[in-house]
Design a protein around this motif. Structure first.
Motif, short mmCIF file in Angstrom:
data_model
loop_
_atom_site.label_atom_id
_atom_site.label_comp_id
_atom_site.label_asym_id
_atom_site.label_seq_id
_atom_site.Cartn_x
_atom_site.Cartn_y
_atom_site.Cartn_z
N PHE A 161 72.42 -19.20 18.22
CA PHE A 161 72.74 -18.59 19.51
C PHE A 161 71.52 -17.85 20.06
O PHE A 161 71.15 -18.00 21.23
CB PHE A 161 73.92 -17.64 19.35
N THR A 171 79.08 -17.42 26.55
CA THR A 171 78.11 -18.09 27.41
C THR A 171 77.67 -17.21 28.58
O THR A 171 76.74 -17.57 29.30
CB THR A 171 78.66 -19.43 27.94
N GLY A 175 84.55 -18.68 24.54
CA GLY A 175 83.40 -19.43 25.05
C GLY A 175 82.92 -18.89 26.38
O GLY A 175 81.71 -18.80 26.64
N GLN A 176 83.85 -18.51 27.23
CA GLN A 176 83.48 -17.96 28.53
C GLN A 176 82.73 -16.64 28.36
O GLN A 176 81.76 -16.37 29.07
CB GLN A 176 84.73 -17.75 29.38
N ASP A 217 72.48 -25.10 21.07
CA ASP A 217 73.85 -25.33 21.54
C ASP A 217 74.83 -25.62 20.41
O ASP A 217 75.96 -26.03 20.66
CB ASP A 217 73.88 -26.47 22.56
N PRO A 273 81.21 -24.17 22.74
CA PRO A 273 81.31 -24.14 24.21
C PRO A 273 80.14 -24.80 24.92
O PRO A 273 80.32 -25.38 26.00
CB PRO A 273 81.40 -22.64 24.53
N MET A 274 78.94 -24.76 24.34
CA MET A 274 77.79 -25.36 25.00
C MET A 274 77.87 -26.88 25.01
O MET A 274 77.26 -27.53 25.85
CB MET A 274 76.49 -24.90 24.33
N ASP A 302 81.04 -28.34 24.79
CA ASP A 302 82.44 -28.57 25.17
C ASP A 302 83.14 -29.46 24.15
O ASP A 302 83.82 -30.44 24.50
CB ASP A 302 82.55 -29.16 26.57
#
Length: 258
Positions: free
Chosen positions: A93, A21, A17-18, A98, A120-121, A123
């Motif tokens: 994406f 994003t 996710g890091q 999201d 990830p957007m 959480d």
């Protein structure tokens, strides 16, 4: 052991996710795969590289099946196999939505034993291990217990409603909704936000493996379109459609399909 692999998948999903994003979807370099297989972006490949390094670095004896890695039959010689979709919902994406997800699973001799679907957007991290239950952000989740197909909410693309897909050429009158990511659709069914999901086209294992375990561990059922059990790490990594939902609605859907 499933419990041994699940923390690894959770950590890898958050790292993915890091990475993802860090790209701006609309401006990420993208191109179309051959044979109409859909788009791919530099973010998909960056996430794939991260997961390959992280997961196989931790489990060098496991095989590897990923949408963004050229497939070989080497994985068939492994009892344990990672089944990965680096970004499920690449079109979303690219559009800046999201609702795209990372889908990570481990299969042992064809049975998924640990799984994560991470958005990830939003959480939202859905996770499950075999016989260990399913969770969303650490809290237990349960599939719908609804029994009335007519009032059921079903995630499905419009082509699934074509009359020829159903017995007597009559599609049941359920309430249809849609989300582009198959992994997210399955997670939403596991959460009980929708009663079921169906996809009747041949479906890649990496789209399904993680969500299938999360549904079943949440008390639902997940099979192919005929109601047969799903098995993974097949020589041809495609499944004969997928039907998932609470037990009663799942049964009604599979019974109604042609």
């Amino acid at each position: 052991m499933p419990a041994h692999d699940l923390p690894l998948l959770i950590d890898a999903a958050r790292k993915a996710g890091q990475v993802a994003t860090g790209y701006a979807g609309a401006t990420a370099q993208r191109w179309d795969k051959p044979d109409g297989a859909g788009p791919v972006t530099e973010a998909d490949l960056a996430v794939n590289d991260l997961l390959l390094t992280t997961l196989r670095g931790a489990r060098p004896g496991y095989g590897w099946l990923s949408e963004e890695t050229e497939d070989t039959d080497a994985r068939l010689g492994h009892d344990h196999v990672f089944i990965i979709d680096p970004i499920d919902g690449t079109r979303s994406f690219v559009e800046g939505s999201d609702t795209w997800a990372h889908a990570l699973a481990v299969a042992e001799r064809g049975i998924v034993t640990a799984a994560v679907v991470y958005l990830p957007m939003l959480d939202r991290l859905y996770a499950a291990s075999l016989h260990g239950g399913a969770t969303l952000n650490g809290a237990p989740i349960n599939a719908s217990s609804g029994t009335d197909l007519q009032n059921a909410t079903v995630l499905a693309a419009k082509p699934a409603l074509i009359a020829s897909n159903w017995k007597g050429s009559v599609c049941p009158q359920f309430k249809r909704s849609y989300r582009p990511s198959l992994a997210y659709r399955l997670a939403l069914v596991a959460q009980g936000r929708f009663d079921a999901m169906i996809t009747l086209r041949r479906s890649w294992e990496w789209d399904i493996a993680a969500g299938a375990l999360i549904v079943s561990e949440a008390g639902g059922r997940c099979t192919d379109r005929t109601g047969s059990a799903l098995r993974f790490n097949n020589p041809d990594p495609r499944l004969n459609g997928v039907v998932a939902g609470g037990a009663t609605v799942h049964g009604a859907l599979t019974s109604a399909l042609a």
